[in-house]
Design a protein around this motif. Structure first.
Motif, PDB file in Angstrom:
ATOM      1  N   GLU A   1       0.826  -1.212   0.000  1.00  0.00           N
ATOM      2  CA  GLU A   1       0.000   0.000   0.000  1.00  0.00           C
ATOM      3  C   GLU A   1       0.858   1.259   0.000  1.00  0.00           C
ATOM      4  O   GLU A   1       0.566   2.229  -0.717  1.00  0.00           O
ATOM      5  CB  GLU A   1      -0.926   0.003   1.212  1.00  0.00           C
ATOM      6  CG  GLU A   1      -2.078  -0.989   1.096  1.00  0.00           C
ATOM      7  CD  GLU A   1      -2.807  -1.201   2.417  1.00  0.00           C
ATOM      8  OE1 GLU A   1      -3.946  -1.713   2.380  1.00  0.00           O
ATOM      9  OE2 GLU A   1      -2.258  -0.864   3.489  1.00  0.00           O
TER      10      GLU A   1
ATOM     11  N   VAL B   1      -2.419   3.924  -2.070  1.00  0.00           N
ATOM     12  CA  VAL B   1      -3.845   3.590  -2.036  1.00  0.00           C
ATOM     13  C   VAL B   1      -4.576   4.670  -1.256  1.00  0.00           C
ATOM     14  O   VAL B   1      -4.275   4.937  -0.104  1.00  0.00           O
ATOM     15  CB  VAL B   1      -4.088   2.215  -1.374  1.00  0.00           C
ATOM     16  CG1 VAL B   1      -5.591   1.912  -1.317  1.00  0.00           C
ATOM     17  CG2 VAL B   1      -3.356   1.111  -2.138  1.00  0.00           C
TER      18      VAL B   1
ATOM     19  N   LEU C   1      -4.689  -6.576  -4.596  1.00  0.00           N
ATOM     20  CA  LEU C   1      -3.829  -6.172  -3.487  1.00  0.00           C
ATOM     21  C   LEU C   1      -3.258  -7.402  -2.781  1.00  0.00           C
ATOM     22  O   LEU C   1      -2.087  -7.413  -2.364  1.00  0.00           O
ATOM     23  CB  LEU C   1      -4.608  -5.308  -2.488  1.00  0.00           C
ATOM     24  CG  LEU C   1      -3.781  -4.703  -1.351  1.00  0.00           C
ATOM     25  CD1 LEU C   1      -2.892  -3.593  -1.878  1.00  0.00           C
ATOM     26  CD2 LEU C   1      -4.683  -4.161  -0.240  1.00  0.00           C
TER      27      LEU C   1
END
Length: 570
Positions: free
Chosen positions: A163, A168, A548
């Motif tokens: 991330e 994100v 992800l």
């Protein structure tokens, strides 16, 4: 194919990565940054960030016939056009020609592929959600499939790493079923979406509406070579700003900066070679699509990241005396347990009021309603297992509504300068259970232009998914009605596996080599120097977008592989 004509490369590498998409890019980055000389193979053409995005800045009037699809092409590519968007003039160059790259199907399967450097990381939807132990424990608790060999704590730090690197944006909610992450500031909800969020909080226990967590750069964090999202919403064309994450703008440049990456496009990996003496894989055979030459590259470590279905196909083709049914396939599970999210079900409505409100920019992501079914005893459903979440958005129509007008003149022109009414839509994405009989096999009766077998799909949604869809529609209608919206219409359109572009399974992880292909570090149980970290490795599907998790699993496996390699080298 005459294997005697295969050239043995004089080059030898520490690692080979097959594929350059979401997973392959991460494998390349992590292996190279850990000092491994890495060959990265891509079956398609080279795509360089920015300079090879031909439609990135084009407006509707820049396209022939204003971007309308060519009827002759649609007639020729009937399978490809089933998706509705892979034959669009602004993006069709990213999707393979299914006539040139055929496959076959027992039941309808919509396989959307991108053969080029970056793969589908250029065209992905960018929603990025963590899985929780609710997802990793589901198979064990309800008896479907096999137990995951990992839990959330095994990959939470890798979610953090991914991330922070990809960027994100989104909102942390403190929900156990949707773990919080390392998020930058979320994009804004518009007034109607805020109204629905307020209504849901007042009328439904345990239901939350939030801005989607999407891999778009916001805030002040620095990501080398990338700038913040510009709200153009032309993402699928390729973003010259690097506003969203792709291999081309992010992981591949990072791998290249180390000096350890050799990127080889136009290279079809068709077999991972097993060495009986060592009990390991010795390298990868490729076909050079430009010269037609067959070459064998040696490496100590191999990462198979070609996409779930393609990786399953490569492993099935990798036959030897030890593995006559495909590399590592002692369990017979290779090619089985194929999953994809089912969607195209939900509701829409018109919204009265808010006529003095509008928004600016073209926000490239929508809202998200996390799963609220089968979380605990209170939310347990008798009709179906697992759960679903919603994506959607609210917007105002514009001058394009004139298409359906039957009047002319000054009044019409004046009316069309004003924004139209607000509308809102919710689309649910539901989990598909892992069924052994949902499978992909090799079709030797239908070879491709390289003489390789094509893939044959036998995959379908079953009773649990159909019962879930009924609730998916009913609850979307209920939430929009509770908000006081008008003309609420539920819908449930035909939906077939593949169209969600979240294909998973084929080489699942598990504890036991007798029932799974991969161990907890994504290694083939019986060939430990081969790792599979794309969608093929998934043991269940959850209902969240899976990319992800692919990236987190890849980063974890690549660092483990590099650590073991460097330890053994000393």
């Amino acid at each position: 194919m005459n294997e005697n004509l295969t050239t043995n490369s004089i080059e030898s590498f520490d690692a080979i990565v097959i594929g350059t998409g979401i997973s392959g890019g991460w494998a390349a980055k992590e292996l190279c940054e850990n000092g491994l000389k890495t060959l990265v193979l891509e079956r398609g053409r080279m795509v360089k960030h920015i300079e090879d995005y031909p439609t990135m800045n084009m407006d509707p009037w820049d396209f022939e016939h204003r971007g309308k699809k060519n009827p002759k092409e649609l007639e020729r590519q009937q399978v490809q056009n089933r998706s509705g968007y892979t034959t669009r003039p602004d993006t069709k160059h990213w999707f393979v020609d299914d006539i040139k790259h055929p496959y076959s199907e027992e039941k309808r399967f919509d396989w959307m592929r991108g053969y080029h450097v970056g793969g589908r990381s250029i065209m992905w939807g960018r929603h990025s959600y963590r899985w929780s132990d609710l997802d990793f424990e589901a198979n064990k608790k309800d008896g479907h499939g096999v137990d995951w060999p990992i839990r959330y704590n095994d990959i939470s730090k890798w979610y953090d790493k991914v991330e922070e690197f990809i960027g994100v944006s989104g909102e942390n909610l403190g929900l156990p079923q949707l773990p919080d992450g390392k998020l930058s500031e979320p994009m804004e909800l518009n007034c109607v979406e805020q109204d629905l969020r307020k209504s849901m909080a007042e009328n439904f226990d345990g239901r939350v509406l939030t801005m989607g967590r999407i891999a778009h750069k916001t805030g002040n964090a620095i990501h080398e070579g990338r700038s913040n999202c510009q709200y153009r919403n032309r993402c699928m064309r390729g973003c010259p700003f690097g506003g969203y994450f792709s291999s081309n703008s992010s992981t591949l440049p990072a791998a290249d900066r180390t000096g350890n990456m050799t990127l080889r496009p136009n290279s079809i990996a068709y077999e991972i070679v097993y060495d009986d003496e060592t009990g390991k894989a010795s390298g990868v055979k490729i076909i050079d699509t430009l010269t037609k030459e067959k070459i064998f590259y040696k490496a100590s470590i191999i990462f198979c990241c070609a996409s779930a279905m393609a990786s399953s196909g490569i492993l099935l083709q990798s036959k030897s005396k030890r593995f006559p049914n495909g590399l590592g396939n002692d369990s017979g599970e290779l090619g089985h347990n194929i999953m994809d999210h089912h969607f195209k079900v939900g509701a829409s409505a018109t919204v009265e009021g808010f006529d003095d409100k509008y928004y600016k920019g073209r926000r490239p992501g929508g809202i998200y309603i996390p799963r609220f079914r089968n979380l605990d005893e209170k939310s347990e459903q008798k009709e179906f297992l697992r759960g679903y979440g919603y994506q959607g958005s609210a917007s105002r129509s514009n001058w394009q509504r004139a298409v359906s007008e039957m009047s002319y003149g000054e009044d019409l022109k004046e009316e069309l300068t004003k924004p139209g009414p607000w509308t809102i839509g919710l689309t649910a994405f539901g989990e598909c259970l892992p069924y052994h009989e949902n499978k992909v096999t090799l079709n030797y009766d239908k070879l491709d232009e390289w003489g390789l077998p094509t893939l044959h799909f036998d995959v379908e949604y079953k009773e649990n998914e159909m019962k879930m869809r009924k609730d998916m529609q009913e609850q979307a209608v209920a939430m929009l009605n509770a908000a006081g919206f008008k003309d609420v219409q539920g819908y449930d359109a035909p939906c077939h596996p593949g169209i969600g572009i979240h294909e998973m399974g084929g080489a699942r992880m598990g504890h036991d080599p007798k029932t799974s292909i991969l161990n907890k570090y994504n290694q083939i149980h019986t060939v430990p120097n081969v790792y599979v970290t794309d969608g093929a490795c998934m043991t269940s599907a959850a209902c969240q977008n899976p990319s992800l998790t692919y990236m987190a699993l890849t980063a974890r496996a690549a660092n483990y592989a590099a650590k073991e390699f460097n330890k053994n080298k000393k």
